[in-house]
Design an enzyme around this catalytic site. Structure first.
Site, PDB file in Angstrom:
ATOM      1  N   GLU A  15     -98.533 -19.127   9.870  1.00  0.00           N
ATOM      2  CA  GLU A  15     -99.386 -19.016   8.697  1.00  0.00           C
ATOM      3  C   GLU A  15     -98.605 -18.666   7.432  1.00  0.00           C
ATOM      4  O   GLU A  15     -98.910 -19.176   6.346  1.00  0.00           O
ATOM      5  CB  GLU A  15    -100.485 -17.981   8.947  1.00  0.00           C
ATOM      6  CG  GLU A  15    -101.622 -18.475   9.831  1.00  0.00           C
ATOM      7  CD  GLU A  15    -101.231 -18.609  11.296  1.00  0.00           C
ATOM      8  OE1 GLU A  15    -101.916 -19.342  12.033  1.00  0.00           O
ATOM      9  OE2 GLU A  15    -100.236 -17.971  11.697  1.00  0.00           O
ATOM     10  N   HIS A  75    -111.260 -14.574  16.734  1.00  0.00           N
ATOM     11  CA  HIS A  75    -111.800 -15.860  16.294  1.00  0.00           C
ATOM     12  C   HIS A  75    -113.154 -15.698  15.600  1.00  0.00           C
ATOM     13  O   HIS A  75    -113.875 -16.686  15.433  1.00  0.00           O
ATOM     14  CB  HIS A  75    -111.941 -16.824  17.475  1.00  0.00           C
ATOM     15  CG  HIS A  75    -110.636 -17.260  18.053  1.00  0.00           C
ATOM     16  ND1 HIS A  75    -109.986 -16.540  19.022  1.00  0.00           N
ATOM     17  CD2 HIS A  75    -109.835 -18.320  17.785  1.00  0.00           C
ATOM     18  CE1 HIS A  75    -108.848 -17.143  19.333  1.00  0.00           C
ATOM     19  NE2 HIS A  75    -108.730 -18.223  18.604  1.00  0.00           N
TER      20      HIS A  75
END
Length: 363
Positions: free
Chosen positions: A103, A168
């Site tokens: 990321e 998540h």
């Protein structure tokens, strides 16, 4: 192999999301009228879900600006939630391409690409993994605008998905609201998602665009097929009322709408506002509503402590102190890691909101 297995798990999770028609409310009818009058978009609309609306917006962004690029983990084959389906085939692997599972690398490349005068549309596959990329969005300020990364849009699925668990299902929007210079946008529906995403991509400031993953397939409504933009930093009153003002964003708007319907059965008139842009947010619209109703309730999925609802509560208390008839109510997620088995206890549900509405109105 581990990375591939993780991708398969994520794809399977994404495929499990259900489907239903998006709630409309007064604003949807007004928006439809606006489309017909050419205010939003003059062409024919088609019923699509949220991820399809996002996909349409990305197609338009790439087609209308040759400086635009889409990249992130797995975007080349369409992405976990299928938002980038067909982009690589149409625009080529030089403009739509996969990145490593890193990321901070995605964000660093995006900042550099935007600083060179391009439109960088980066995807962080899940907002839960966005934190390593956090600091790089401040480069424009730190460099005294020598590296202007205003053409940067970071897209990321966020929020509850029904079975995501701790890594998540998080809602980290408040973190980014604390970074001056960033805009934070969260749509509630397919029509909103397409118009707000196109506006974000073309905005001269870096934008973090959170997409409620719960709604990717769940929300369905008519969306204009052509190019259109919706204004940033303008909240929308989607239901008129006189007894209490309700504020939310993203998937939580559907929960608030249901609570408004049930409250109406008990004679309580709720005014419902979709904030849409969290930073910079539309204080004037909220203030006007609270000045009328005298009561305010804010609801979001993120934990209550330090959530953006606290900022709204503080600002409106300061602006409307003499007109408030009850303390500002907040119905939010719990101050715990996001649970898997006990997700229903964590979430700000319709019944929790309804109880808070009644308590605030009867204060």
């Amino acid at each position: 192999m581990a990375a591939k297995s993780l991708r398969e798990i994520r794809r399977a999770a994404a495929a499990g999301i259900g489907r239903r028609r998006c709630f409309s409310g007064d604003a949807a009818a007004a928006a439809a009228a606006g489309v017909a009058e050419g205010k939003v978009g003059g062409g024919a609309g088609k019923e699509v879900n949220l991820f399809t609306a996002i996909n349409q917006a990305l197609h338009i962004a790439l087609d209308t600006d040759p400086r635009s690029y889409v990249f992130g983990e797995d975007v080349g084959f369409g992405g976990v939630f299928r938002c980038t389906t067909g982009l690589a085939d149409r625009f080529g692997r030089n403009r739509v391409f996969n990145t490593p599972l890193c990321e901070q690398g995605i964000a660093g490349f995006a900042v550099g690409l935007a600083a060179m005068g391009n439109r960088a549309i980066a995807e962080i596959q899940f907002a839960d993994y966005i934190f390593p990329a956090f600091d790089q969005a401040c480069l424009r300020y730190r460099s005294g605008n020598e590296f202007n990364c205003g053409g940067l849009t970071i897209r990321s699925p966020y929020g509850a998905v029904g079975h995501g668990g701790h890594y998540h299902s998080q809602s980290p929007e408040a973190f980014f609201c604390h970074v001056p210079g960033l805009k934070v946008i969260i749509p509630r529906s397919p029509r909103e998602a397409k118009g707000l995403l196109l506006a974000s991509i073309r905005d001269p400031n870096p934008v973090v665009f959170f997409e409620p993953k719960w709604l990717y397939r769940l929300a369905v409504e008519e969306v204009p097929e052509e190019d259109y933009m919706l204004p940033l930093s303008e909240a929308e009153v989607i239901r008129k009322g006189s007894d209490i003002t309700l504020i939310g964003w993203g998937a939580q708007l559907a929960v608030l709408e249901e609570a408004c319907e049930d409250a109406a059965k008990d004679g309580i008139s709720c005014e419902l506002i979709d904030l849409r842009t969290l930073i910079p947010w539309d204080k004037e619209t909220v203030e006007a509503s609270v000045s009328k109703t005298g009561k305010l309730l804010v609801s979001h999925e993120a934990p209550i402590t330090g959530g953006f609802g606290a900022e709204i509560a503080a600002s409106i208390t300061e602006r409307c102190f003499q007109r408030l008839e009850a303390p500002v109510a907040r119905v939010c997620g719990l101050d715990t890691p996001f649970p898997l088995v006990y997700e229903t206890f964590y979430m700000p549900t319709k019944n929790k909101v309804l109880d808070a509405i009644k308590a605030t109105v009867n204060y």
